[in-house]
Design a protein around this motif. Structure first.
Motif, PDB file in Angstrom:
ATOM      1  N   ARG A 104       6.997  57.396   2.436  1.00 43.06           N
ATOM      2  CA  ARG A 104       8.221  56.974   3.137  1.00 43.06           C
ATOM      3  C   ARG A 104       9.330  58.010   2.966  1.00 43.06           C
ATOM      4  NH1 ARG A 104       7.681  50.844   1.001  1.00 43.06           N
ATOM      5  NH2 ARG A 104       6.765  49.881   2.871  1.00 43.06           N
ATOM      6  N   GLU A 105       9.458  58.540   1.750  1.00 44.32           N
ATOM      7  CA  GLU A 105      10.486  59.551   1.502  1.00 44.32           C
ATOM      8  C   GLU A 105      10.219  60.802   2.342  1.00 44.32           C
ATOM      9  OE1 GLU A 105      10.164  60.019  -2.697  1.00 44.32           O
ATOM     10  OE2 GLU A 105      11.368  58.241  -3.150  1.00 44.32           O
ATOM     11  N   SER A 106       8.938  61.189   2.455  1.00 43.99           N
ATOM     12  CA  SER A 106       8.579  62.381   3.229  1.00 43.99           C
ATOM     13  C   SER A 106       8.865  62.195   4.717  1.00 43.99           C
ATOM     14  CB  SER A 106       7.089  62.704   3.044  1.00 43.99           C
ATOM     15  OG  SER A 106       6.788  62.959   1.700  1.00 43.99           O
ATOM     16  N   LEU A 107       8.694  60.969   5.203  1.00 37.72           N
ATOM     17  CA  LEU A 107       8.875  60.693   6.628  1.00 37.72           C
ATOM     18  C   LEU A 107      10.336  60.529   7.023  1.00 37.72           C
ATOM     19  CD1 LEU A 107       5.940  58.170   7.307  1.00 37.72           C
ATOM     20  CD2 LEU A 107       6.004  60.630   7.787  1.00 37.72           C
ATOM     21  N   GLY A 108      11.215  60.392   6.042  1.00 41.94           N
ATOM     22  CA  GLY A 108      12.635  60.207   6.372  1.00 41.94           C
ATOM     23  C   GLY A 108      12.852  58.893   7.109  1.00 41.94           C
ATOM     24  N   VAL A 109      13.605  58.914   8.219  1.00 40.58           N
ATOM     25  CA  VAL A 109      13.896  57.670   8.950  1.00 40.58           C
ATOM     26  C   VAL A 109      12.621  57.023   9.474  1.00 40.58           C
ATOM     27  CG1 VAL A 109      16.246  58.299   9.595  1.00 40.58           C
ATOM     28  CG2 VAL A 109      14.352  58.966  11.082  1.00 40.58           C
ATOM     29  N   ALA A 110      11.600  57.849   9.770  1.00 44.04           N
ATOM     30  CA  ALA A 110      10.342  57.294  10.274  1.00 44.04           C
ATOM     31  C   ALA A 110       9.588  56.530   9.189  1.00 44.04           C
ATOM     32  CB  ALA A 110       9.458  58.404  10.834  1.00 44.04           C
ATOM     33  N   GLY A 111      10.038  56.664   7.936  1.00 45.67           N
ATOM     34  CA  GLY A 111       9.410  55.917   6.844  1.00 45.67           C
ATOM     35  C   GLY A 111       9.494  54.415   7.045  1.00 45.67           C
ATOM     36  N   ALA A 112      10.461  53.977   7.866  1.00 45.55           N
ATOM     37  CA  ALA A 112      10.597  52.544   8.152  1.00 45.55           C
ATOM     38  C   ALA A 112       9.368  51.997   8.888  1.00 45.55           C
ATOM     39  CB  ALA A 112      11.855  52.292   8.979  1.00 45.55           C
ATOM     40  N   MET A 113       8.576  52.903   9.492  1.00 48.91           N
ATOM     41  CA  MET A 113       7.377  52.464  10.203  1.00 48.91           C
ATOM     42  C   MET A 113       6.288  51.990   9.241  1.00 48.91           C
ATOM     43  SD  MET A 113       7.182  55.471  13.097  1.00 48.91           S
ATOM     44  CE  MET A 113       5.722  54.820  13.912  1.00 48.91           C
ATOM     45  N   VAL A 114       6.377  52.414   7.981  1.00 51.61           N
ATOM     46  CA  VAL A 114       5.415  51.963   6.971  1.00 51.61           C
ATOM     47  C   VAL A 114       5.967  50.692   6.347  1.00 51.61           C
ATOM     48  CG1 VAL A 114       4.109  52.570   4.908  1.00 51.61           C
ATOM     49  CG2 VAL A 114       4.730  54.352   6.554  1.00 51.61           C
ATOM     50  N   GLU A 115       5.450  49.577   6.784  1.00 49.00           N
ATOM     51  CA  GLU A 115       6.004  48.283   6.382  1.00 49.00           C
ATOM     52  C   GLU A 115       5.225  47.665   5.223  1.00 49.00           C
ATOM     53  OE1 GLU A 115       7.797  46.632  10.585  1.00 49.00           O
ATOM     54  OE2 GLU A 115       5.749  46.072  10.082  1.00 49.00           O
ATOM     55  N   THR A 116       5.975  47.005   4.339  1.00 50.32           N
ATOM     56  CA  THR A 116       5.353  46.212   3.285  1.00 50.32           C
ATOM     57  C   THR A 116       5.184  44.793   3.796  1.00 50.32           C
ATOM     58  OG1 THR A 116       6.425  47.524   1.552  1.00 50.32           O
ATOM     59  CG2 THR A 116       5.596  45.353   0.925  1.00 50.32           C
ATOM     60  N   VAL A 117       3.959  44.295   3.735  1.00 54.26           N
ATOM     61  CA  VAL A 117       3.688  42.910   4.106  1.00 54.26           C
ATOM     62  C   VAL A 117       3.504  42.145   2.796  1.00 54.26           C
ATOM     63  CG1 VAL A 117       2.190  41.347   5.393  1.00 54.26           C
ATOM     64  CG2 VAL A 117       2.572  43.686   6.234  1.00 54.26           C
ATOM     65  N   ARG A 118       4.517  41.386   2.438  1.00 53.79           N
ATOM     66  CA  ARG A 118       4.557  40.761   1.122  1.00 53.79           C
ATOM     67  C   ARG A 118       3.294  39.943   0.839  1.00 53.79           C
ATOM     68  NH1 ARG A 118       8.607  40.493  -2.239  1.00 53.79           N
ATOM     69  NH2 ARG A 118      10.093  41.146  -0.637  1.00 53.79           N
ATOM     70  N   GLY A 119       2.700  40.229  -0.305  1.00 53.96           N
ATOM     71  CA  GLY A 119       1.514  39.492  -0.725  1.00 53.96           C
ATOM     72  C   GLY A 119       0.230  39.940  -0.054  1.00 53.96           C
ATOM     73  N   ALA A 120       0.323  40.907   0.860  1.00 50.36           N
ATOM     74  CA  ALA A 120      -0.871  41.308   1.604  1.00 50.36           C
ATOM     75  C   ALA A 120      -1.153  42.808   1.511  1.00 50.36           C
ATOM     76  CB  ALA A 120      -0.738  40.903   3.060  1.00 50.36           C
ATOM     77  N   GLY A 121      -0.113  43.646   1.621  1.00 51.48           N
ATOM     78  CA  GLY A 121      -0.346  45.086   1.577  1.00 51.48           C
ATOM     79  C   GLY A 121       0.627  45.849   2.451  1.00 51.48           C
ATOM     80  N   TYR A 122       0.119  46.815   3.199  1.00 54.18           N
ATOM     81  CA  TYR A 122       0.962  47.689   4.018  1.00 54.18           C
ATOM     82  C   TYR A 122       0.388  47.833   5.419  1.00 54.18           C
ATOM     83  CZ  TYR A 122       2.874  49.159  -0.510  1.00 54.18           C
ATOM     84  OH  TYR A 122       3.456  49.175  -1.745  1.00 54.18           O
ATOM     85  N   ARG A 123       1.280  48.156   6.354  1.00 56.16           N
ATOM     86  CA  ARG A 123       0.831  48.503   7.701  1.00 56.16           C
ATOM     87  C   ARG A 123       1.791  49.529   8.290  1.00 56.16           C
ATOM     88  NH1 ARG A 123       2.197  42.857  10.163  1.00 56.16           N
ATOM     89  NH2 ARG A 123       4.460  42.971  10.190  1.00 56.16           N
ATOM     90  N   LEU A 124       1.261  50.283   9.246  1.00 60.35           N
ATOM     91  CA  LEU A 124       2.092  51.218   9.992  1.00 60.35           C
ATOM     92  C   LEU A 124       2.304  50.629  11.374  1.00 60.35           C
ATOM     93  CD1 LEU A 124       2.720  54.702   9.791  1.00 60.35           C
ATOM     94  CD2 LEU A 124       1.658  54.230  11.981  1.00 60.35           C
ATOM     95  N   SER A 125       3.560  50.465  11.751  1.00 60.79           N
ATOM     96  CA  SER A 125       3.859  49.777  13.001  1.00 60.79           C
ATOM     97  C   SER A 125       4.828  50.566  13.876  1.00 60.79           C
ATOM     98  CB  SER A 125       4.460  48.400  12.712  1.00 60.79           C
ATOM     99  OG  SER A 125       4.847  47.764  13.916  1.00 60.79           O
ATOM    100  N   ALA A 126       4.470  50.702  15.146  1.00 62.52           N
ATOM    101  CA  ALA A 126       5.376  51.326  16.124  1.00 62.52           C
ATOM    102  C   ALA A 126       6.505  50.377  16.479  1.00 62.52           C
ATOM    103  CB  ALA A 126       4.595  51.707  17.378  1.00 62.52           C
ATOM    104  N   GLN A 127       6.354  49.092  16.125  1.00 57.93           N
ATOM    105  CA  GLN A 127       7.357  48.084  16.441  1.00 57.93           C
ATOM    106  C   GLN A 127       8.431  47.980  15.359  1.00 57.93           C
ATOM    107  OE1 GLN A 127       6.724  46.899  19.464  1.00 57.93           O
ATOM    108  NE2 GLN A 127       4.790  48.030  19.358  1.00 57.93           N
ATOM    109  N   ALA A 128       8.268  48.767  14.288  1.00 60.18           N
ATOM    110  CA  ALA A 128       9.229  48.690  13.177  1.00 60.18           C
ATOM    111  C   ALA A 128      10.618  49.114  13.631  1.00 60.18           C
ATOM    112  CB  ALA A 128       8.756  49.578  12.027  1.00 60.18           C
ATOM    113  N   GLN A 129      11.611  48.588  12.966  1.00 62.90           N
ATOM    114  CA  GLN A 129      12.999  48.922  13.271  1.00 62.90           C
ATOM    115  C   GLN A 129      13.379  50.221  12.587  1.00 62.90           C
ATOM    116  OE1 GLN A 129      15.148  47.171  15.375  1.00 62.90           O
ATOM    117  NE2 GLN A 129      13.220  46.137  15.896  1.00 62.90           N
ATOM    118  N   VAL A 130      13.344  51.318  13.322  1.00 64.07           N
ATOM    119  CA  VAL A 130      13.775  52.596  12.793  1.00 64.07           C
ATOM    120  C   VAL A 130      15.301  52.625  12.831  1.00 64.07           C
ATOM    121  CG1 VAL A 130      13.661  55.103  13.106  1.00 64.07           C
ATOM    122  CG2 VAL A 130      11.649  53.696  13.607  1.00 64.07           C
TER     123      VAL A 130
END
Length: 237
Positions: free
Chosen positions: A205-231
């Motif tokens: 996330r730090e390397s991606l800068g603002v685009a790091g918001a696309m890597v979402e934490t899904v509480r209790g489940a894990g992670y996903r990369l989403s184009a729908q994330a709020q950058v």
């Protein structure tokens, strides 16, 4: 005849190095001992090892400095490094991983744990290797040239974070558990703590800068990369 995996032991305590070497030899490995950074570099220059057991505290260059040096060198950047250290605090673990170590073993450790972790890193042969180019929104990754860009601007992403991002981008919108990411990105890596994934996600996330918001934490489940994330505002093209 199949060549036995060469394991470079970088350890300044002869008794510890000899104990590790004996156990490696009895379990199908070829141990090579170097007592400091200079001799370790000579061994690596001569023959590239299959993995390195690297002590944190060494005379001269520290294990951390050596790990950073080898990760920055194209010839050695993919050699697995297991950091051996008496430092067990989480900040120290993160520092070791940040320097480029693939795994972190706190002294004292059992022989069986050490052997299991060595076998695990040797199994880690990039199971998701593919020289494709993939894009999610304005985020683009080219595996062949090892480049990442956001809105046509290049980003600097470390080797482990690159593999993690590549996998997430090839499977966007899907939730991946930490165990699944360890298996798919690192290989059949049952002996590495799932916490390792969190460290690399944070760095990604730090390397991606603002685009790091696309890597979402899904509480209790894990992670996903989403184009729908709020950058964050001002980041859109």
């Amino acid at each position: 005849m199949k060549q036995l995996p060469r394991i470079l032991i970088v350890e300044d305590e002869p008794s510890i190095a000899e104990l590790i070497a004996v156990n490696l030899r009895h379990n199908g490995f070829t141990p090579i001992w170097a007592e400091d950074g200079a001799s370790a570099q000579r061994e690596i220059d001569a023959v590239l090892p299959d993995a390195v057991l690297l002590d944190w505290m060494l005379p001269g260059q520290s294990g951390l400095a050596l790990a950073r040096k080898w990760r920055a060198d194209a010839r050695t950047k993919n050699v697995p490094i297991l950091m051996l250290t008496a430092r067990g605090d989480e900040p120290d673990k993160v520092q070791g991983l940040d320097a480029g170590a693939d795994d972190y073993i706190t002294k004292p450790f059992s022989t069986q744990e050490l052997l299991a972790r060595i076998r695990a890193v040797l199994r880690r042969r990039a199971p998701e290797q593919a020289n494709d180019a993939v894009s999610v929104g304005r985020l683009v990754l080219d595996a062949a040239t090892h480049r990442v860009s956001w809105q046509d601007k290049p980003l600097k992403v470390g080797p482990t974070e690159f593999k993690l991002l590549h996998y997430l981008m090839r499977h966007p919108e899907r939730v991946h558990s930490r165990a699944q990411l360890l298996d798919k990105v690192w290989g059949d890596h049952v002996f590495i703590e799932e916490r390792t994934v969190d460290v690399h996600v944070k760095r990604l996330r730090e390397s991606l800068g603002v685009a790091g918001a696309m890597v979402e934490t899904v509480r209790g489940a894990g992670y996903r990369l989403s184009a729908q994330a709020q950058v964050p505002d001002g980041a859109a093209a």
